[in-house]
Design a protein around this motif. Structure first.
Motif, PDB file in Angstrom:
ATOM      1  N   ILE A  46       0.864  -1.184   0.000  1.00 32.83           N
ATOM      2  CA  ILE A  46       0.000   0.000   0.000  1.00 32.83           C
ATOM      3  C   ILE A  46       0.902   1.236   0.000  1.00 32.83           C
ATOM      4  N   PHE A  47       1.889   1.205   0.873  1.00 33.10           N
ATOM      5  CA  PHE A  47       2.909   2.258   0.896  1.00 33.10           C
ATOM      6  C   PHE A  47       4.265   1.565   0.858  1.00 33.10           C
ATOM      7  N   ALA A  48       5.216   2.136   0.147  1.00 32.27           N
ATOM      8  CA  ALA A  48       6.546   1.527   0.021  1.00 32.27           C
ATOM      9  C   ALA A  48       7.147   1.341   1.412  1.00 32.27           C
ATOM     10  N   GLY A  98       2.240  -3.125   3.850  1.00 28.60           N
ATOM     11  CA  GLY A  98       3.237  -2.141   3.404  1.00 28.60           C
ATOM     12  C   GLY A  98       3.176  -0.852   4.210  1.00 28.60           C
ATOM     13  N   SER A  99       4.065  -0.739   5.197  1.00 27.90           N
ATOM     14  CA  SER A  99       4.174   0.472   6.028  1.00 27.90           C
ATOM     15  C   SER A  99       2.862   0.854   6.704  1.00 27.90           C
ATOM     16  N   ILE A 100       2.129  -0.134   7.185  1.00 29.45           N
ATOM     17  CA  ILE A 100       0.879   0.156   7.898  1.00 29.45           C
ATOM     18  C   ILE A 100       1.201   0.405   9.370  1.00 29.45           C
ATOM     19  N   ASN A 101       0.656   1.491   9.891  1.00 29.19           N
ATOM     20  CA  ASN A 101       0.894   1.825  11.299  1.00 29.19           C
ATOM     21  C   ASN A 101      -0.302   2.604  11.862  1.00 29.19           C
ATOM     22  N   GLN A 102      -0.157   3.100  13.069  1.00 24.20           N
ATOM     23  CA  GLN A 102      -1.284   3.789  13.729  1.00 24.20           C
ATOM     24  C   GLN A 102      -1.764   5.032  12.978  1.00 24.20           C
ATOM     25  N   THR A 103      -0.884   5.629  12.176  1.00 25.39           N
ATOM     26  CA  THR A 103      -1.287   6.884  11.508  1.00 25.39           C
ATOM     27  C   THR A 103      -2.142   6.645  10.268  1.00 25.39           C
ATOM     28  N   ASN A 104      -2.009   5.456   9.644  1.00 29.06           N
ATOM     29  CA  ASN A 104      -2.742   5.258   8.387  1.00 29.06           C
ATOM     30  C   ASN A 104      -3.707   4.064   8.393  1.00 29.06           C
ATOM     31  N   VAL A 131       7.074  -3.279  -7.165  1.00 26.28           N
ATOM     32  CA  VAL A 131       6.921  -2.595  -8.438  1.00 26.28           C
ATOM     33  C   VAL A 131       5.890  -1.473  -8.392  1.00 26.28           C
ATOM     34  N   THR A 132       4.825  -1.664  -7.626  1.00 30.08           N
ATOM     35  CA  THR A 132       3.763  -0.655  -7.574  1.00 30.08           C
ATOM     36  C   THR A 132       3.595  -0.233  -6.132  1.00 30.08           C
ATOM     37  N   GLU A 133       3.431   1.050  -5.887  1.00 25.51           N
ATOM     38  CA  GLU A 133       2.990   1.474  -4.556  1.00 25.51           C
ATOM     39  C   GLU A 133       1.522   1.832  -4.740  1.00 25.51           C
ATOM     40  N   TRP A 134       0.624   1.014  -4.220  1.00 27.98           N
ATOM     41  CA  TRP A 134      -0.796   1.155  -4.542  1.00 27.98           C
ATOM     42  C   TRP A 134      -1.421   2.433  -3.994  1.00 27.98           C
ATOM     43  N   GLY A 135      -1.086   2.768  -2.745  1.00 29.25           N
ATOM     44  CA  GLY A 135      -1.740   3.913  -2.117  1.00 29.25           C
ATOM     45  C   GLY A 135      -3.221   3.625  -1.898  1.00 29.25           C
ATOM     46  N   LEU A 136      -3.926   4.582  -1.309  1.00 31.47           N
ATOM     47  CA  LEU A 136      -5.350   4.382  -0.998  1.00 31.47           C
ATOM     48  C   LEU A 136      -6.187   4.300  -2.270  1.00 31.47           C
ATOM     49  N   GLU A 137      -5.824   5.095  -3.274  1.00 24.93           N
ATOM     50  CA  GLU A 137      -6.578   5.087  -4.537  1.00 24.93           C
ATOM     51  C   GLU A 137      -6.488   3.729  -5.226  1.00 24.93           C
ATOM     52  N   SER A 164      -8.387  -6.787   5.776  1.00 24.53           N
ATOM     53  CA  SER A 164      -7.427  -7.186   6.790  1.00 24.53           C
ATOM     54  C   SER A 164      -6.193  -6.315   6.624  1.00 24.53           C
ATOM     55  N   LEU A 165      -5.557  -5.967   7.743  1.00 22.53           N
ATOM     56  CA  LEU A 165      -4.331  -5.176   7.694  1.00 22.53           C
ATOM     57  C   LEU A 165      -3.171  -6.063   8.117  1.00 22.53           C
ATOM     58  N   ALA A 166      -2.201  -6.236   7.224  1.00 23.08           N
ATOM     59  CA  ALA A 166      -1.023  -7.043   7.537  1.00 23.08           C
ATOM     60  C   ALA A 166       0.094  -6.118   7.995  1.00 23.08           C
ATOM     61  N   VAL A 167       0.577  -6.386   9.197  1.00 21.33           N
ATOM     62  CA  VAL A 167       1.523  -5.479   9.838  1.00 21.33           C
ATOM     63  C   VAL A 167       2.811  -6.231  10.165  1.00 21.33           C
ATOM     64  N   VAL A 168       3.926  -5.567   9.902  1.00 17.10           N
ATOM     65  CA  VAL A 168       5.220  -6.162  10.255  1.00 17.10           C
ATOM     66  C   VAL A 168       5.833  -5.300  11.369  1.00 17.10           C
ATOM     67  N   SER A 169       6.568  -4.260  10.982  1.00 18.45           N
ATOM     68  CA  SER A 169       7.345  -3.468  11.950  1.00 18.45           C
ATOM     69  C   SER A 169       6.515  -2.793  13.022  1.00 18.45           C
ATOM     70  N   ALA A 170       5.326  -2.320  12.678  1.00 22.38           N
ATOM     71  CA  ALA A 170       4.523  -1.558  13.655  1.00 22.38           C
ATOM     72  C   ALA A 170       4.161  -2.407  14.873  1.00 22.38           C
ATOM     73  N   ILE A 171       4.243  -3.736  14.726  1.00 24.00           N
ATOM     74  CA  ILE A 171       4.052  -4.613  15.894  1.00 24.00           C
ATOM     75  C   ILE A 171       5.373  -5.261  16.286  1.00 24.00           C
ATOM     76  N   CYS A 172       6.062  -5.876  15.329  1.00 17.45           N
ATOM     77  CA  CYS A 172       7.287  -6.635  15.646  1.00 17.45           C
ATOM     78  C   CYS A 172       8.384  -5.778  16.268  1.00 17.45           C
ATOM     79  N   ALA A 173       8.511  -4.546  15.786  1.00 14.50           N
ATOM     80  CA  ALA A 173       9.592  -3.694  16.283  1.00 14.50           C
ATOM     81  C   ALA A 173       9.107  -2.703  17.339  1.00 14.50           C
ATOM     82  N   ALA A 174       7.825  -2.793  17.707  1.00 14.30           N
ATOM     83  CA  ALA A 174       7.284  -1.854  18.706  1.00 14.30           C
ATOM     84  C   ALA A 174       7.852  -2.179  20.089  1.00 14.30           C
ATOM     85  N   PRO A 175       8.022  -1.151  20.947  1.00 12.78           N
ATOM     86  CA  PRO A 175       8.519  -1.419  22.301  1.00 12.78           C
ATOM     87  C   PRO A 175       7.591  -2.386  23.049  1.00 12.78           C
TER      88      PRO A 175
END
Length: 211
Positions: free
Chosen positions: A135-137, A168-174, A145-151, A185-196
């Motif tokens: 969704i976001f790079a 793709g770069s999903i976090n609390q702000t978006n 290859v593509t950054e889809w974005g909301l559109e 469904s929202l697939a999250v990597v760093s926003a959970i795995c690397a969170a304190p």
């Protein structure tokens, strides 16, 4: 507000040892489940299959305890060995048609959509759900290859009834905006795995999409 009836797992954790910033991936997974993660994908691109199986079995002990489905990233041998719920593949991985031929409906198949033209293929037709990637790079994935974005997400939503998993770069702000644009469904990597505090991070994300 759960996701798609065929894929009712609103918060999807993609985990690997490397993503957990030096902590045990099993501890992070358990904390994330406590915070509201409903499905987990184990992604270990560089591990040899026996080591990947060992990790997947350790994780499956936790996911089974909590009744959480386990998805394996692009390794049929591992998915089969651990009796996984599903497998997730990309364009250059084992094609969904081949998986279906070999395994029937035993595995839920997730398929990464990186080009719109993929939607008109037998592979997309065969898959159970789509990973809209990214969704976001994101720094965790360098070959996109593509950054889809909301559109782009809205556009895909208008073209298919299959469940859409945004990654793709999903976090609390978006998170809320991505959910409203049509993700199931929202697939999250760093926003959970690397969170304190993975549990708190998962809980906050889950609440953003339940509003």
């Amino acid at each position: 507000m759960a996701g798609h009836p065929q894929f009712p797992y609103a918060l999807y954790l993609v985990i690997s040892e490397a993503a957990c910033a030096g902590r045990s991936f099993l501890t992070v997974a358990e904390q994330a489940i406590a915070g509201g993660v409903e499905i987990i994908q184990l992604r270990e691109k560089t591990l040899p299959t026996p080591a990947f199986i060992e990790k997947a079995l350790q994780l499956k002990e936790i996911t089974e305890r909590y009744g959480i489905p386990l998805i394996i990233n692009d390794n049929l041998a591992v998915a089969n060995a651990v009796g996984a719920f599903g497998i997730h593949v990309g364009r250059s991985d084992t094609p969904p048609t081949e998986i279906r031929k070999k395994w029937g409906t035993q595995l839920q198949i997730g398929y990464s959509i990186e080009y719109l033209s993929q939607l008109d293929t037998a592979e997309a037709e065969t898959a159970d759900h789509y990973g809209i990637s990214p969704i976001f790079a994101t720094p965790t994935k360098t070959d996109t290859v593509t950054e889809w974005g909301l559109e782009g997400l809205r556009h895909i939503r208008s073209l298919t009834n299959k469940p859409l998993i945004a990654i793709g770069s999903i976090n609390q702000t978006n998170a809320a905006a991505i959910w409203q644009a049509g993700a199931d469904s929202l697939a999250v990597v760093s926003a959970i795995c690397a969170a304190p505090h993975p549990q708190k991070a998962a809980y906050e994300l889950r609440n953003l999409i339940l509003k």
